[in-house]
Scaffold this motif. Structure first.
Motif, PDB file in Angstrom:
ATOM      1  N   LYS A  27      -7.671  -6.333   8.090  1.00  0.00           N
ATOM      2  CA  LYS A  27      -7.842  -6.344   9.249  1.00  0.00           C
ATOM      3  C   LYS A  27      -8.002  -4.880   9.924  1.00  0.00           C
ATOM      4  O   LYS A  27      -7.228  -4.129   9.670  1.00  0.00           O
ATOM      5  N   TYR A  28      -9.060  -4.618  10.540  1.00  0.00           N
ATOM      6  CA  TYR A  28      -9.315  -3.364  11.282  1.00  0.00           C
ATOM      7  C   TYR A  28      -9.326  -3.743  12.776  1.00  0.00           C
ATOM      8  O   TYR A  28     -10.229  -4.723  13.294  1.00  0.00           O
ATOM      9  N   SER A  29      -8.332  -3.087  13.664  1.00  0.00           N
ATOM     10  CA  SER A  29      -8.448  -3.395  15.113  1.00  0.00           C
ATOM     11  C   SER A  29      -9.212  -1.978  15.749  1.00  0.00           C
ATOM     12  O   SER A  29      -8.255  -1.048  15.469  1.00  0.00           O
ATOM     13  N   GLY A  30      -9.845  -2.237  16.357  1.00  0.00           N
ATOM     14  CA  GLY A  30     -10.669  -1.306  17.052  1.00  0.00           C
ATOM     15  C   GLY A  30      -9.884  -0.949  18.422  1.00  0.00           C
ATOM     16  O   GLY A  30      -8.605  -1.052  18.507  1.00  0.00           O
ATOM     17  N   SER A  58       0.779  -1.233   0.051  1.00  0.00           N
ATOM     18  CA  SER A  58      -0.174  -0.034   0.047  1.00  0.00           C
ATOM     19  C   SER A  58       0.694   1.138  -0.102  1.00  0.00           C
ATOM     20  O   SER A  58       1.807   1.127   0.254  1.00  0.00           O
ATOM     21  N   SER A  59       0.168   2.233  -0.559  1.00  0.00           N
ATOM     22  CA  SER A  59       1.023   3.706  -0.558  1.00  0.00           C
ATOM     23  C   SER A  59       1.088   4.430   0.904  1.00  0.00           C
ATOM     24  O   SER A  59       1.685   5.380   1.016  1.00  0.00           O
ATOM     25  N   SER A  69     -12.683 -10.968  15.104  1.00  0.00           N
ATOM     26  CA  SER A  69     -11.211 -10.574  14.585  1.00  0.00           C
ATOM     27  C   SER A  69     -11.193  -8.983  14.075  1.00  0.00           C
ATOM     28  O   SER A  69      -9.928  -8.726  14.065  1.00  0.00           O
ATOM     29  N   GLY A  70     -12.140  -8.658  13.570  1.00  0.00           N
ATOM     30  CA  GLY A  70     -11.794  -7.510  12.845  1.00  0.00           C
ATOM     31  C   GLY A  70     -11.391  -7.521  11.376  1.00  0.00           C
ATOM     32  O   GLY A  70     -11.071  -6.568  10.610  1.00  0.00           O
ATOM     33  N   LYS A  71     -11.330  -8.949  10.871  1.00  0.00           N
ATOM     34  CA  LYS A  71     -10.855  -9.344   9.512  1.00  0.00           C
ATOM     35  C   LYS A  71     -11.930  -9.016   8.573  1.00  0.00           C
ATOM     36  O   LYS A  71     -13.161  -9.324   8.898  1.00  0.00           O
ATOM     37  N   PHE A  72     -11.366  -8.364   7.564  1.00  0.00           N
ATOM     38  CA  PHE A  72     -12.649  -8.048   6.374  1.00  0.00           C
ATOM     39  C   PHE A  72     -12.005  -8.639   5.092  1.00  0.00           C
ATOM     40  O   PHE A  72     -10.884  -8.610   4.776  1.00  0.00           O
ATOM     41  N   GLN A 112      -2.693  -5.138   6.883  1.00  0.00           N
ATOM     42  CA  GLN A 112      -2.563  -5.889   5.604  1.00  0.00           C
ATOM     43  C   GLN A 112      -2.541  -7.291   6.308  1.00  0.00           C
ATOM     44  O   GLN A 112      -1.945  -7.829   7.146  1.00  0.00           O
ATOM     45  N   GLU A 113      -3.351  -8.419   5.378  1.00  0.00           N
ATOM     46  CA  GLU A 113      -3.237  -9.711   5.726  1.00  0.00           C
ATOM     47  C   GLU A 113      -2.726 -10.539   4.514  1.00  0.00           C
ATOM     48  O   GLU A 113      -1.567 -10.709   4.344  1.00  0.00           O
ATOM     49  N   TRP A 114      -3.600 -10.774   3.519  1.00  0.00           N
ATOM     50  CA  TRP A 114      -2.862 -11.731   2.466  1.00  0.00           C
ATOM     51  C   TRP A 114      -4.012 -11.255   0.906  1.00  0.00           C
ATOM     52  O   TRP A 114      -5.104 -10.576   1.504  1.00  0.00           O
TER      53      TRP A 114
END
Length: 435
Positions: A256-259, A7-8, A235-238, A267-269
């Protein structure tokens, strides 16, 4: 094939932290979702296209309303029964709210034309959240504007997060999380597609907020993100699909979004497993361990949500024109298409098993499952008409069939109301309600 996303965005700083709690899950989520209705495009956080309501097996046509232009998305329904739907109209209103019982218009608003790409999302207080060109908006149940937050692109349908915020991705690939009370951004925007920078010079073209919107319906390359994410509230993963610039096809992406006190997007995959890519929103299994997605070549896929590795694939015999309906026990009913029929698959862990198949039916919509083993799907009736089919999800047996008067073409989604009402808008622009 799996690989880490790039990502930028080098750092994701917290802009403001206004959340319901510091956890990413918990009972407070029930206060945000419009429980008992159909609060978003695919009904819930995991995009299941299912309802906990026990569906009626003896529906009748109740009413229909022309919307003045084509419709690209589902109608959403608050727990109170209030209906929200968008349309691409030439002039006047393009966001509408109707009363369920009477079909009378409660209010309407005129937003930028890109609103047609956004399904309204409803919370437990019947506040509605909807995108338009360059912004996300929130209105109360009476149609009064609560707030408006500028973004890059046009927000597609949003999801509530486990900590009570609103997460959405624009068609240009910008991820935002905003506070539902005031619209303030909880984290810095995350650009999946790097925007023009100072290095591009002063003459770099500004990308229009509606660029590629028409291509989203077909998953075209000029629409990097053509669908809404499925999100695991624990988990917050989307999960969503991304057609990156220069890529040969869209990929399935996990982030993933962590609140909490220090919310961030990480980033995940990503996976290019899906042949021909996909333009449909992915589904999550009830336990969050499997992502279901159909590719553009007629195959349904089950992907390990932790790794992005395929678990199984199944050739359904046609390219589905939408997301499947996925029950909590793994019964998968794919969407229809120009040459699609009705069938059901059961996830067996390492393979899918055909439960039943109805090749005698031409399915021209997106199915919905309800409690009581009852499902609904729009099918061809006669030479070019449409009907709502009520069927047993366990056997595929026809239970009821009701003509949609004057309807032609396709429908763009099936929603279920709090009292078992069934709603479907046609692509040509008419909303039908049965009960």
């Amino acid at each position: 094939m799996r690989r880490v996303l790039r990502s930028s965005v080098l750092a994701l700083a917290t802009i403001s932290t206004v959340v319901l709690s510091g956890c990413s899950s918990g009972p407070q989520v029930d206060d945000i979702f419009s429980a008992g209705g159909w609060p978003g495009m695919h009904a819930d956080a995991r995009n299941s296209d299912t309802s906990p309501v026990t569906g009626s097996r003896d529906l009748s046509f109740a009413w229909s309303r022309p919307l003045g232009g084509p419709v690209a998305n589902y109608a959403s329904v608050a727990a109170s029964g209030q209906i929200f739907v968008t349309a691409r109209t030439e002039k006047g209103c393009n966001l509408f709210s109707y009363q369920m019982d009477s079909g009378r218009k409660r209010w309407c608003r005129q937003l930028a034309p890109g609103v047609v790409a956004s399904t309204p999302v409803v919370d437990g207080a019947a506040n509605v959240y909807v995108g338009e060109n360059g912004a996300i908006n929130s209105f109360n149940e009476y149609g009064q504007l609560r707030w408006r937050t500028p973004v890059v692109g046009t927000p597609l349908s949003a999801q509530f997060t486990g900590d009570g915020n609103l997460l959405f991705i624009t068609q240009l690939g910008q991820i935002n999380v905003v506070n539902t009370q005031n619209g303030q951004k909880v984290v810095a925007p995350y650009d999946l597609v790097p925007p023009p920078s100072f290095a591009d010079g002063a003459n770099a073209d500004i990308i229009p907020d509606d660029q590629g919107l028409r291509g989203c319906f077909f998953g075209a390359p000029d629409c990097p993100v053509a669908n809404m994410p499925a999100i695991d509230l624990d988990s917050g993963k989307f999960y969503f699909t991304l057609f990156a610039p220069g890529a040969p096809q869209a990929e399935l992406v996990a982030m993933k979004y962590s609140g909490g006190d220090n919310p961030a997007i990480t980033q995940e995959w990503s996976s290019d497993t899906l042949p021909g890519g996909s333009a449909s929103s992915p589904d999550l299994s009830a336990d969050g361990s499997v992502v279901y997605a159909n590719d553009n070549w007629g195959t349904m896929w089950a992907i390990d949500s932790a790794t992005g590795d395929p678990k199984w694939s199944y050739d359904i015999g046609y390219a589905a024109a939408g997301s499947p309906s996925t029950s909590a026990d793994g019964l998968i009913i794919p969407a229809g298409g120009p040459d699609g029929h009705l069938l059901a698959l059961q996830d067996k862990g390492d393979h899918a098993e055909l439960v039943w198949e109805r090749k005698d039916l031409l399915q021209l919509g997106v199915p919905a499952q309800t409690a009581g083993s009852t499902g609904y799907a729009v099918v061809r009736e006669g030479a070019d008409g449409l009907a709502m089919l009520t069927f047993d999800t366990g056997t595929g047996e026809t239970l009821d069939q009701d003509t949609l008067p004057g309807a032609k073409g396709f429908t763009v989604g099936t929603s279920v109301g709090p009292k078992g009402e069934v709603l479907t808008p046609t692509l040509l622009g008419e909303l039908f309600v049965l009960r």
